[in-house]
Design an enzyme around this catalytic site. Structure first.
Site, short mmCIF file in Angstrom:
data_model
loop_
_atom_site.label_atom_id
_atom_site.label_comp_id
_atom_site.label_asym_id
_atom_site.label_seq_id
_atom_site.Cartn_x
_atom_site.Cartn_y
_atom_site.Cartn_z
N ASP A 1 0.49 -1.09 -0.12
CA ASP A 1 0.33 0.05 0.05
C ASP A 1 0.56 1.34 0.21
OD1 ASP A 1 -2.99 1.61 0.35
OD2 ASP A 1 -1.52 1.93 2.01
N TYR B 1 2.50 10.17 0.21
CA TYR B 1 3.88 10.23 1.74
C TYR B 1 4.96 10.59 0.45
CZ TYR B 1 0.19 6.98 3.06
OH TYR B 1 -1.57 6.20 3.65
N TYR C 1 -5.40 -0.20 8.91
CA TYR C 1 -3.89 0.49 8.93
C TYR C 1 -3.96 1.01 9.84
CZ TYR C 1 -6.00 5.41 8.37
OH TYR C 1 -6.95 6.62 8.86
N GLY C 2 -2.62 1.24 10.44
CA GLY C 2 -2.63 1.70 12.46
C GLY C 2 -2.85 0.55 12.82
N LEU D 1 -1.15 -0.92 15.08
CA LEU D 1 0.51 -0.55 15.40
C LEU D 1 0.17 1.01 16.19
CD1 LEU D 1 3.51 -1.85 14.38
CD2 LEU D 1 1.36 -3.24 16.15
N ARG E 1 9.96 0.16 8.47
CA ARG E 1 10.98 1.17 8.04
C ARG E 1 12.21 0.40 8.18
NH1 ARG E 1 12.40 5.26 9.88
NH2 ARG E 1 10.90 5.69 11.39
N GLN F 1 11.55 -4.98 11.30
CA GLN F 1 10.12 -4.87 11.79
C GLN F 1 9.48 -6.03 10.80
OE1 GLN F 1 9.38 -0.27 11.29
NE2 GLN F 1 10.53 0.34 13.59
N1 NAP Z 1 -5.84 5.38 4.21
C1 NAP Z 1 -4.72 6.73 4.67
O1 NAP Z 1 -5.51 6.97 4.98
C2 NAP Z 1 -3.70 5.92 6.00
C3 NAP Z 1 -3.47 6.39 6.89
C4 NAP Z 1 -2.51 5.97 7.82
C5 NAP Z 1 -1.68 4.69 7.28
N2 NAP Z 1 -1.88 4.60 5.78
C6 NAP Z 1 -1.55 2.99 5.19
O2 NAP Z 1 -1.36 2.31 6.40
C7 NAP Z 1 0.09 1.56 7.09
C8 NAP Z 1 0.65 1.28 7.85
O3 NAP Z 1 0.16 2.71 9.22
P1 NAP Z 1 1.21 3.19 9.57
O4 NAP Z 1 2.46 2.76 9.07
O5 NAP Z 1 0.57 3.79 9.62
O6 NAP Z 1 1.03 2.48 11.34
P2 NAP Z 1 1.48 1.45 12.06
O7 NAP Z 1 1.75 -0.02 11.15
O8 NAP Z 1 0.60 1.27 13.18
O9 NAP Z 1 3.17 1.70 12.77
C9 NAP Z 1 4.02 1.75 11.77
C10 NAP Z 1 5.27 2.73 12.26
O10 NAP Z 1 5.61 1.22 14.37
C11 NAP Z 1 6.59 1.34 14.35
N3 NAP Z 1 7.06 -0.35 13.76
C12 NAP Z 1 6.01 -0.90 12.93
N4 NAP Z 1 6.66 -2.29 13.12
C13 NAP Z 1 7.61 -2.49 14.53
C14 NAP Z 1 8.18 -3.22 15.58
N5 NAP Z 1 7.44 -4.96 15.12
N6 NAP Z 1 8.97 -3.24 16.77
C15 NAP Z 1 8.89 -2.01 16.53
N7 NAP Z 1 7.53 -1.19 16.40
C16 NAP Z 1 7.45 -1.52 14.69
C17 NAP Z 1 7.99 1.94 13.41
O11 NAP Z 1 7.83 3.63 13.34
P3 NAP Z 1 8.79 3.81 14.09
O12 NAP Z 1 10.26 2.81 13.49
O13 NAP Z 1 9.17 4.78 13.70
O14 NAP Z 1 9.29 3.65 15.26
C18 NAP Z 1 6.08 1.44 11.49
O15 NAP Z 1 6.64 2.44 11.34
C19 NAP Z 1 0.75 3.14 6.19
O16 NAP Z 1 2.38 2.24 5.79
C20 NAP Z 1 -0.10 2.90 5.10
O17 NAP Z 1 0.14 2.57 3.60
C21 NAP Z 1 -3.50 4.11 5.53
#
Ligand code: NAP
Length: 305
Positions: free
Chosen positions: A52, A57, A201-202, A204, A276, A280
């Site tokens: 995605d 972004y 999404y999100g 974590l 990142r 992860q």
């Molecule tokens: N449609 C929308 O409006 C919308 C909005 C938000 C997101 N999204 C999509 O959904 C995806 C996922 O959401 P998100 O990236 O915002 O949030 P998320 O998946 O909840 O958090 C991702 C962040 O958590 C940390 N992380 C990931 N795995 C980890 C692990 N195993 N241990 C420790 N830290 C970890 C990393 O940041 P650090 O290393 O900096 O801690 C990573 O960038 C996005 O990348 C995007 O593609 C869409």
């Protein structure tokens, strides 16, 4: 890895997806391009096929990196990108007007270096453009062969229903996690009724549900965790920390518990987790080696209700 077949399509998507907002760099404290490319590689090797991204972004940076990373492996991935958020300096405008989407898609295809997009999603609703006008144009893009399927994101139940009345919507992408459960009441039941696959999404909540923040972190203004996810500041952080302390009592790796809790809810097609680096995504994919029991699911739900 597990796969989810979206009804009445030939889409079989991995139940864990790689989110690439972090590849944009600007909102996540910076990234190294090679780390991002290696993350995509590791994800594909793990059997993850859904990637995605979005033009917003990093103002194209994420799509460009994904384009480089999937070179030679296009047949292994389902590319989901988006339209409708336009960056004007620091300001972001919602725009689902066909003329704007025409410009966006041509640029996305160039950056991704592909001929068509598998799932093209309206990123956020646009109050100024009737959804039928947007969807009519997306159907035209389907006929042109530039997109295969249409998805929407951040839609409520009513707007989703209206979109589904107009054309086939294969996926809805909304926020859903142990800390953000708004979609449970209305949106999830509508998706189940309409056979719309739910991409969440999100999982974590930007990383906090890995349990790594023992004290309140201090992110720069403009970092996604300063403006998008609301649990990193002051009283919200303290409340969240208490929930995390409770979740840690389940004696499971917290990131995996958080991913599993989402993926085990009914109707969830794929959990999109941002990563990142390779480590992860590998750690998050480990969630697929086990399940939460029904009892654990219920108890965990109570902690964050
Ligand atoms: N449609 C929308 O409006 C919308 C909005 C938000 C997101 N999204 C999509 O959904 C995806 C996922 O959401 P998100 O990236 O915002 O949030 P998320 O998946 O909840 O958090 C991702 C962040 O958590 C940390 N992380 C990931 N795995 C980890 C692990 N195993 N241990 C420790 N830290 C970890 C990393 O940041 P650090 O290393 O900096 O801690 C990573 O960038 C996005 O990348 C995007 O593609 C869409």
């Amino acid at each position: 890895m597990q796969y989810f077949n979206i009804k009445n399509t030939d889409l079989s998507i991995s139940s864990l997806a790689l989110g690439t907002w972090v590849f944009g760099g600007d909102c996540w404290g910076g990234v190294k391009e090679q780390d991002c490319i290696d993350t995509v590689s590791a994800a594909i090797d793990l059997g993850i096929n859904l990637i995605d991204t979005a033009p917003i972004y990093g103002y194209g940076a994420s799509e460009s990196i994904v384009g480089k990373a999937i070179k030679g492996r296009r047949d292994k991935v389902v590319i989901a990108t988006k339209c409708g958020l336009i960056g004007i300096g620091a300001h972001i405008k919602h725009n689902l007007d066909p003329e704007s989407i025409r410009t966006e898609i041509e640029e996305s295809l160039k950056r991704l270096k592909i001929d068509f997009i598998d799932i093209y999603q309206c990123h956020w609703p646009d109050q100024n453009t009737p959804i039928e006008e947007t969807l009519g144009f997306l159907c035209k893009l389907q006929q042109e062969g530039k997109i295969k399927y249409i998805g929407v994101s951040n839609f409520d139940d009513k707007l989703l229903q209206r979109a589904c009345d107009f054309t086939k919507i294969v996926t809805l992408q909304n926020q859903y996690s142990l800390l953000e459960r708004e979609i449970e009441d209305k949106v999830l039941p509508v998706c189940r009724d309409l056979n719309v696959g739910v991409l969440t999404y999100g999982p974590l909540t930007g990383g906090i549900l890995s349990g790594k923040y023992k004290t309140e972190p201090n992110f720069k203004p403009g970092d996604s965790r300063s403006f998008f996810y609301k649990c990193y500041k002051g009283e919200e952080f303290n409340k969240t920390k208490k929930k995390i302390d409770e979740l840690e009592k389940f004696k499971r790796p917290l990131n995996q518990l958080a991913v599993n809790w989402v993926r085990q809810q009914a109707g969830i097609a794929s959990v999109i987790t941002g990563a990142r680096n390779q480590e992860q995504i590998i750690q998050n994919a480990k969630a697929f080696e086990w399940y939460l029991s029904d009892e654990e699911l219920m108890e965990i739900s109570q902690v964050t209700k």
